[in-house]
Design an enzyme around this catalytic site. Sequence first.
Site, PDB file in Angstrom:
ATOM      1  N   TYR A 173       0.853  -1.199   0.000  1.00 27.63           N
ATOM      2  CA  TYR A 173       0.000   0.000   0.000  1.00 27.63           C
ATOM      3  C   TYR A 173       0.882   1.241   0.000  1.00 27.63           C
ATOM      4  CZ  TYR A 173      -3.655   3.140   2.029  1.00 27.63           C
ATOM      5  OH  TYR A 173      -4.535   4.157   2.292  1.00 27.63           O
ATOM      6  N   VAL A 189      -9.707  -0.293  -4.174  1.00 29.62           N
ATOM      7  CA  VAL A 189      -9.943  -0.351  -2.734  1.00 29.62           C
ATOM      8  C   VAL A 189     -10.666   0.946  -2.406  1.00 29.62           C
ATOM      9  CG1 VAL A 189      -8.944  -0.533  -0.438  1.00 29.62           C
ATOM     10  CG2 VAL A 189      -7.889  -1.752  -2.351  1.00 29.62           C
ATOM     11  N   LYS A 212      -1.842  -1.500  -3.735  1.00 28.58           N
ATOM     12  CA  LYS A 212      -2.826  -0.419  -3.697  1.00 28.58           C
ATOM     13  C   LYS A 212      -2.114   0.877  -4.036  1.00 28.58           C
ATOM     14  CE  LYS A 212      -6.094   2.020  -0.694  1.00 28.58           C
ATOM     15  NZ  LYS A 212      -6.659   2.133   0.675  1.00 28.58           N
TER      16      LYS A 212
END
Length: 302
Positions: A144, A214, A172
């Site tokens: 992420y 997401v 992400k």
Amino acid sequence: MTSPAALSPTPFGRVVTAMVTPFDDSGAVDLPLAGRLARHLVEQGSDGLVVSGTTGESPTLSWQEQLQLLQAVREAVGSDAQVLAGTGSNCTAEAVEATRQAAAAGADGALVVVPYYNKPPQDGLAAHFRAIAEAAPELPLMLYNIPGRTGCSMAPETVAQLMDCPNVVSFKAASGTTEEVTALRLACSSKLAIYSGDDGLTLPMISVGAVGVVSVASHVVGPQIRAMIDAYMQGDAAVALALHEQLQPVFKALFATTNPIPVKAALQLNGWSVGDPRPPLSPLPDDMRSTLAQTMAALRQT
């Protein structure tokens, strides 16, 4: 003639909701409500759920609370959705232990944020994520990158160094640019599944190789986000574009101030008593709440 680009797998589906953490009137985590909200999100089109991420207020949750949330959501959705645990930390040992605990508690994956505040160099980032991957080799990881919050950005070349870890499967991308998606695909090939970390950039990112999102906005417009992605993947770009444009006012309202302040207010407007964020975050101001309510009402009329 140029061959078609290889598309990445979708290890966690197309729509993954970054869940808020509900609090009761005393400020404690409301585990029963978390379970009900999780079921609702799955019914509204989410393939996966992240617990204790940025939207879940991980900085103000204890590790015990995070584990309890994971267990409650896992029990609530069963096998109907993928459940990812936010296990990131700016301490490698803490992230390793949290990831091991998440695996033992039945998580389907872990969302592991780039270490924040201490700003490690790229070789430190590579070592950090490799240690986490090797500590729980059975658990798929989503790296992420959100430099606006962490003060540190993970380079695509650093991510590429981790492609020999079988459980580093997704990323992400929340740097705010579609260029990050292209750079990651060029560095890592289609082996890495890239998810948009910005609701407003979901369609642009999918157009250059991301596999899904997401999402924060899927708390309130999950079916529309699902329809937008499905339309694009089925070749109907015009329908996808129409939905993308229709959703922009909601995306803007949900990020008018620090996430998850607006989305918690949006859920409250929809009848979900999820409580206000924990300090130092604060409730949504009345003027922003009014704008948010008007925006949501306008969308319902379309």
